[in-house]
Scaffold this motif. Structure first.
Motif, PDB file in Angstrom:
ATOM      1  N   ARG A 119       0.853  -1.198   0.000  1.00  0.00           N
ATOM      2  CA  ARG A 119       0.000   0.000   0.000  1.00  0.00           C
ATOM      3  C   ARG A 119       0.877   1.232   0.000  1.00  0.00           C
ATOM      4  O   ARG A 119       1.828   1.312   0.795  1.00  0.00           O
ATOM      5  CB  ARG A 119      -0.896   0.039   1.246  1.00  0.00           C
ATOM      6  N   ASP A 121       1.083   3.855   1.491  1.00  0.00           N
ATOM      7  CA  ASP A 121       0.689   4.513   2.732  1.00  0.00           C
ATOM      8  C   ASP A 121       1.803   5.462   3.129  1.00  0.00           C
ATOM      9  O   ASP A 121       2.921   5.341   2.631  1.00  0.00           O
ATOM     10  CB  ASP A 121       0.600   3.416   3.816  1.00  0.00           C
ATOM     11  N   TYR A 128       3.888   0.419   6.840  1.00  0.00           N
ATOM     12  CA  TYR A 128       4.871   0.234   5.776  1.00  0.00           C
ATOM     13  C   TYR A 128       4.186   0.173   4.419  1.00  0.00           C
ATOM     14  O   TYR A 128       2.975   0.068   4.329  1.00  0.00           O
ATOM     15  CB  TYR A 128       5.662  -1.070   6.022  1.00  0.00           C
ATOM     16  N   GLN A 133       0.658  -9.759   6.008  1.00  0.00           N
ATOM     17  CA  GLN A 133      -0.578 -10.086   6.729  1.00  0.00           C
ATOM     18  C   GLN A 133      -0.725 -11.587   6.897  1.00  0.00           C
ATOM     19  O   GLN A 133      -0.313 -12.365   6.036  1.00  0.00           O
ATOM     20  CB  GLN A 133      -1.795  -9.558   5.957  1.00  0.00           C
ATOM     21  N   ARG A 264     -14.627   0.092   9.497  1.00  0.00           N
ATOM     22  CA  ARG A 264     -13.675  -0.549   8.602  1.00  0.00           C
ATOM     23  C   ARG A 264     -13.590   0.203   7.279  1.00  0.00           C
ATOM     24  O   ARG A 264     -14.555   0.759   6.805  1.00  0.00           O
ATOM     25  CB  ARG A 264     -14.032  -2.025   8.325  1.00  0.00           C
ATOM     26  N   ALA A 286      -4.163  -1.014  15.630  1.00  0.00           N
ATOM     27  CA  ALA A 286      -4.992  -2.144  15.187  1.00  0.00           C
ATOM     28  C   ALA A 286      -4.093  -3.322  14.816  1.00  0.00           C
ATOM     29  O   ALA A 286      -3.312  -3.244  13.889  1.00  0.00           O
ATOM     30  CB  ALA A 286      -5.832  -1.732  13.989  1.00  0.00           C
ATOM     31  N   LEU A 287      -4.212  -4.399  15.598  1.00  0.00           N
ATOM     32  CA  LEU A 287      -3.413  -5.590  15.281  1.00  0.00           C
ATOM     33  C   LEU A 287      -4.067  -6.386  14.167  1.00  0.00           C
ATOM     34  O   LEU A 287      -3.410  -6.907  13.291  1.00  0.00           O
ATOM     35  CB  LEU A 287      -3.310  -6.497  16.513  1.00  0.00           C
ATOM     36  N   GLY A 313      -1.723  -7.807  10.948  1.00  0.00           N
ATOM     37  CA  GLY A 313      -0.438  -7.286  10.464  1.00  0.00           C
ATOM     38  C   GLY A 313       0.729  -7.919  11.227  1.00  0.00           C
ATOM     39  O   GLY A 313       0.805  -7.810  12.452  1.00  0.00           O
TER      40      GLY A 313
END
Ligand code: AMP
Length: 428
Positions: A119, A121, A128, A133, A264, A286-287, A313
């Motif tokens: 991503r 991001d 990252y 995932q 979400r 958020a895990l 993640g």
């Protein structure tokens, strides 16, 4: 070549990270624990390509989602096709299930996957551009018991990984039957304060007003604080599904908090949405996150079967979990002279065939220097081979922890090491 690449040709690209040997064992441990837990619940591994046709994500993740609008790594390949490095996993699995007609198979459609996502991001701690995932998906199971079992499985996995201080958040985001009325109400509320919302939220009021709750801008958060909760807009079926989901969570003894603003960031979610967050990580707390996507398969032109899943993640997990590195036990072969070198190389092969880890170095050094190396590398034992030893077909076997040294033949050396190894493994 881009400017950045030209300036730093020997550095990893911004937002990506090397996983060095010192960390790799933690990754392996997480992966093997995750696999073992998922298999216990009847999940099977599925692996799909890292890149897909761009439309898959436009259609699946949603054309107006932040991921598709801002974060995809999209490029035109040499054949003129628009390709995207997958930013999330669910659309790929849904595609594979449809393409290979896996829904016709008798076993439950439960899949897991571990791998990289991409991503664009803004890189920061816990965020990252290539990240990893652990993902699970279940198809064709509408019962809320399945939703609860998935949350319980995620909780079990985090416990097995010794992750503490987590909180489970749950919500229902409704369905296409009840959501339009909620959207209309949010649009009307947003209309009253529109000029004061950030440009992103103003866009979201048109595309997907639920997403305003994802906004991190403080003034937007303050403005949307008094907007109504989706919980009051759920239709009877969604209300009943959400209630039964919670009954099953209670049955498992899972502690959770209903968070009506948990929406979400992806378009396809229906009904159940959940997240497991940790107190440790500040903004990137958020895990894992997941939820139901009951219409995705149909929207993809596949069978009308529902789906549910979550993604965790790995980098985030590693920032809150400390996995002790097991002590490696291995044998160092020290040799003096070309004949002894050959004997050492041959002996190492025989030891390795017996499952004993060995290290032979190829450069000739003095015995003292080799023993120094063995010490530094933390070898458990050293076998010393010199001309004398070759002649007698006996070696010096040194226990590096106690310093004890004895003469032993080949078979005896092997047996001693295997026995010591088993003893040590028993201790571990
Ligand atoms: P999402 O698909 O956005 O719900 O993400 C699922 C999980 O993936 C999150 O809870 C994070 O643990 C992790 N994650 C998402 N984006 C990133 C990123 N850019 N860097 C690292 N981890 C991420």
């Amino acid at each position: 070549m881009s400017d950045q690449a030209a300036k730093t040709p020997l550095q990893a690209i911004k937002g990506t990270k090397d996983i060095l040997p010192a960390e790799a064992h933690s990754w392996q441990a997480i992966e093997s624990i995750a696999k073992a837990v998922f298999e216990l619940y009847g999940y099977r591994e599925i692996r799909t390509p890292v890149f897909e046709a761009t439309e898959l994500f436009e259609k699946g993740t949603g054309e107006t989602s932040d991921i598709v609008v801002k974060e995809m790594y999209t490029f035109i390949d040499k054949g003129g096709r628009s390709i995207t490095l997958r930013p999330e996993y669910t659309p790929s699995v849904a595609r594979a299930v449809i393409e290979h007609r896996l829904y016709l198979e008798p076993r439950p459609l439960k899949f897991y996957y571990i791998g990289p996502m991409f991503r664009y991001d803004k890189p920061q701690k816990g965020r990252y551009r290539q990240f990893h995932q652990i993902d699970i998906e279940v198809f064709n199971e509408p019962d809320p018991g399945c939703d609860a079992e998935i949350v319980e499985m995620a909780d079990t996995l985090l416990r097995k990984l010794n992750v503490t201080g987590t909180e489970i958040l749950v919500n229902s985001v409704g369905c296409p039957k009840c959501r339009p009325a909620y959207h209309a109400e949010l649009r009307s509320q947003a209309g009253r304060v529109e000029g004061r919302l950030c440009p992103d939220c103003q866009r979201k009021t048109q595309t997907n007003p639920l997403r305003m709750f994802d906004c991190k801008v403080d003034s937007c958060r303050a403005l949307t604080r008094d907007f109504p909760d989706i919980t009051d807009f759920l239709c009877e079926e969604c209300r009943d599904h959400f209630a039964r989901f919670r009954v099953y969570l209670d049955l498992y003894g899972i502690k959770y908090r209903i968070e009506p603003r948990l929406v979400r960031g992806i378009d396809y979610y229906t009904r159940t949405a959940f997240e497991i967050i940790t107190g440790h990580e500040g903004a990137q707390n958020a895990l894992l996150g997941g939820g139901r996507y009951d219409n995705l398969m149909k929207d993809f032109g596949g069978p009308d079967i529902c789906g549910i899943g979550f993604a965790m993640g790995v980098e985030r997990l590693l920032s809150v979990v400390a996995l002790a590195r097991p002590k490696e036990k291995f044998l160092y072969l020290a040799w003096m002279g070309e004949e002894a070198k050959k004997a050492a190389m041959e002996l190492a092969r025989a030891f390795r065939r017996q499952g004993i880890e060995c290290l032979v170095e190829f450069k000739e050094r003095g015995l003292k220097s080799q023993l120094g190396r063995a010490n530094k590398l933390e070898a458990s034992w050293t076998v010393i081979i010199g001309e004398d030893e070759i002649r007698k077909n006996k070696f010096q076997l040194k226990d590096m922890a106690t310093g004890e040294q004895r003469e032993a033949g080949r078979d005896e050396t092997m047996a001693l090491i295997k026995a010591a190894q088993q003893l040590l493994q028993g201790d571990a």
